[in-house]
Write an enzyme that holds these catalytic residues in place. Sequence first.
Site, short mmCIF file in Angstrom:
data_model
loop_
_atom_site.label_atom_id
_atom_site.label_comp_id
_atom_site.label_asym_id
_atom_site.label_seq_id
_atom_site.Cartn_x
_atom_site.Cartn_y
_atom_site.Cartn_z
N LYS A 70 -7.52 -10.57 -5.00
CA LYS A 70 -7.45 -11.04 -3.62
C LYS A 70 -5.98 -11.04 -3.23
CE LYS A 70 -11.56 -13.93 -3.39
NZ LYS A 70 -12.07 -15.31 -3.26
N GLU A 71 -5.73 -10.56 -2.01
CA GLU A 71 -4.36 -10.56 -1.51
C GLU A 71 -4.31 -11.26 -0.17
OE1 GLU A 71 -3.38 -6.36 -1.41
OE2 GLU A 71 -4.22 -6.15 0.60
N LYS A 83 5.42 -5.89 6.93
CA LYS A 83 4.24 -6.65 6.49
C LYS A 83 4.41 -6.94 5.01
CE LYS A 83 -0.56 -5.46 5.68
NZ LYS A 83 -1.62 -4.55 6.12
#
Length: 161
Positions: A70-71, A83
């Site tokens: 998960k990021e 970003k």
Amino acid sequence: MFGQLEHELELHVPASEAWDLFGTLAIGKVVEEEMPERFQKVELIEGDGGVGTILKLTFTPGLPGPTGLKEKFTKIDNEKHIKEVEVVEGGCLDLGFTLFRVRMEVIEKGKDSSIIKTTLEYEVKEEEAANVALASIQQLAEIVEVGKNYLNRNKDAKEVK
């Protein structure tokens, strides 16, 4: 132990077009569609593409290493086209890394040209220092290349119309 790796690639589209892909959720969709050998699924868990957004990446079964991660989007600067994303669960964190951050920066080069600079920053626990060899910019470079090819195809399609 802290480390940093960088990769740059020239894109033959304006920075604004590159940012529309790399600065948003769109790159996740492109990766899922065009890299099935690596990514089985890219799911939006939370958010709308802004800071705090969480994606779950599930790797294609049979690949060595973790099955997914998960990021979280930790920084989005639409003016500077930067970003930053950090792994918050799984992936390299399961292998002794305490930080795994990716920064994508789209730099305007000319009217119809830009550069995407990708930086990987990582920290690994001293007792897991041997795992530093697992920190590689190669997969990120492949993602950027897939994004470049996507942008080129869409640019060509626009020119035909």
